[in-house]
Design an enzyme around this catalytic site. Structure first.
Site, PDB file in Angstrom:
ATOM      1  N   ARG A 173     -79.416 -49.795  54.234  1.00  0.00           N
ATOM      2  CA  ARG A 173     -80.696 -50.470  54.751  1.00  0.00           C
ATOM      3  C   ARG A 173     -80.719 -51.776  55.621  1.00  0.00           C
ATOM      4  O   ARG A 173     -79.688 -52.593  55.164  1.00  0.00           O
ATOM      5  CB  ARG A 173     -81.913 -50.405  54.118  1.00  0.00           C
ATOM      6  CG  ARG A 173     -82.231 -49.525  53.074  1.00  0.00           C
ATOM      7  CD  ARG A 173     -82.919 -48.033  54.106  1.00  0.00           C
ATOM      8  NE  ARG A 173     -84.019 -47.211  53.811  1.00  0.00           N
ATOM      9  CZ  ARG A 173     -82.898 -46.272  53.584  1.00  0.00           C
ATOM     10  NH1 ARG A 173     -81.583 -45.885  54.032  1.00  0.00           N
ATOM     11  NH2 ARG A 173     -83.272 -44.779  53.018  1.00  0.00           N
ATOM     12  N   HIS A 215     -88.656 -46.484  62.425  1.00  0.00           N
ATOM     13  CA  HIS A 215     -87.275 -45.631  62.383  1.00  0.00           C
ATOM     14  C   HIS A 215     -86.218 -46.558  63.275  1.00  0.00           C
ATOM     15  O   HIS A 215     -86.762 -47.272  64.419  1.00  0.00           O
ATOM     16  CB  HIS A 215     -87.395 -44.515  63.394  1.00  0.00           C
ATOM     17  CG  HIS A 215     -88.041 -43.217  62.202  1.00  0.00           C
ATOM     18  ND1 HIS A 215     -88.254 -42.253  61.624  1.00  0.00           N
ATOM     19  CD2 HIS A 215     -89.962 -42.623  62.085  1.00  0.00           C
ATOM     20  CE1 HIS A 215     -88.471 -41.831  60.621  1.00  0.00           C
ATOM     21  NE2 HIS A 215     -89.701 -41.683  61.109  1.00  0.00           N
ATOM     22  N   CYS A 238     -82.921 -48.000  58.835  1.00  0.00           N
ATOM     23  CA  CYS A 238     -81.731 -47.450  58.393  1.00  0.00           C
ATOM     24  C   CYS A 238     -80.684 -47.979  59.121  1.00  0.00           C
ATOM     25  O   CYS A 238     -80.705 -48.712  60.095  1.00  0.00           O
ATOM     26  CB  CYS A 238     -82.084 -46.176  58.018  1.00  0.00           C
ATOM     27  SG  CYS A 238     -82.101 -45.350  59.587  1.00  0.00           S
TER      28      CYS A 238
END
Lengths: 53, 242
Positions: free
Chosen positions: B219, B141, B210
């Site tokens: 990305r 994340h 991301c």
């Protein structure tokens, strides 16, 4: 809506306030424990892979 | 029904929706981090416990993860002597990236599903095992759930990415990145990712997250190659010493 709830709670003003507080806490708990974890993946923060598994 | 009741009801609804939104923002910004930190600490504890029990034979002790439903039902067989498949959803390594902070360390779990990534970094299934020939690919994340890769753009060529599976320290060195691409660009985790500049098979590592920080349109990728390995008995690798 809130007035209706208040009128239907039993007891004196203080008892009603206490019950209200418990109700609010219960709602917050349900939101954090069940509703938000369900809703959060619908937002884009989880898309970190390149193959979208 | 009087106008007063209608107006009051609408006002109350607006207040309720507003409160809900504020609570949701608190949940996403703050509470997911609290939950993820707890989950990651737990995963690292699970690993430490496994490793301390003796790394020679992967113990078949059932692990329930942290109750997220995808917890593995067997221990992660992370030892080189018994290279069974990693258990889906289970931790098998710890990653250290000094550039992201001297105390930055996160568990690496098998799989990249949403539920897995809530508990740590995720190893793409089907990519190489840690330290083996091929492309060991890991996703994490950028924001929410502990923000593990928040400072991803700071990574530079030459930075160390250190991993341990309990028996060996693997030091990877970043060769290229951060490279921005589109989400459908699955070639970046190929055994020999072309865009990285690698032309021959080798022991590579790919990290993905991301971009932009709160978005999902792109990305960010970095590539690294295996620079050195050493047994855990030899102490921490140079990249982690200060």
């Amino acid at each position: 809506m809130y007035g209706w709830i208040w009128r239907h709670l039993p007891g004196s003003v203080w008892v009603r306030a206490l019950i209200s507080l418990v109700l609010v806490l219960a709602v917050v708990y349900v939101l954090f424990q069940y509703i938000f974890p369900w809703a959060e993946p619908l937002l884009p923060f989880n898309d970190v892979t390149v193959d979208n598994q | 029904m009087s106008v007063r009741v209608v107006v009051r009801t609408i006002s109350e609804l607006c207040l309720t929706v507003g409160t809900l939104i504020v609570l949701f923002v608190v949940y996403v910004l703050f509470w997911t981090g609290v939950k993820a930190d707890r989950a990651m600490d737990h995963q690292i504890d699970v690993l430490q416990e496994q490793w301390s029990k003796g790394a020679a034979a992967p113990s078949p002790t059932p692990r329930s993860g942290s109750g997220g439903g995808t917890g593995g039902n067997g221990s992660a067989a992370g030892t080189p002597k018994a290279p069974g498949p990693y258990t889906y959803g289970g931790p098998f390594a710890v990653m250290y990236i000094p550039r992201l902070g001297f105390t930055w360390n996160k568990p690496v779990l098998e799989g990249t599903a949403t539920q897995v990534l809530k508990k740590g970094l995720g190893h793409y299934r089907g990519t190489a095992r840690l330290g083996q020939e091929g492309n060991f690919s890991v996703a994490g994340h950028r924001r929410t759930y502990g923000d593990p890769f928040k400072d991803f753009p700071l990574l530079r060529r030459g930075d160390a990415v250190v991993l341990t599976d309990g028996t060996t320290w693997f030091t990877y060195r970043i060769d290229k990145g951060p490279y921005k691409t589109v989400p459908s660009d699955v070639e970046v985790i190929d055994p020999v990712p072309r865009k990285s500049g690698y032309t021959r098979p080798g022991r590579y590592l790919t990290l993905t997250t991301c971009d932009p920080e709160w978005g999902h349109s792109h990305r960010l990728i970095v590539w690294a190659h295996l620079d050195s390995t050493q047994p855990v008995e030899a102490g921490k690798p140079a990249a982690l010493r200060r």
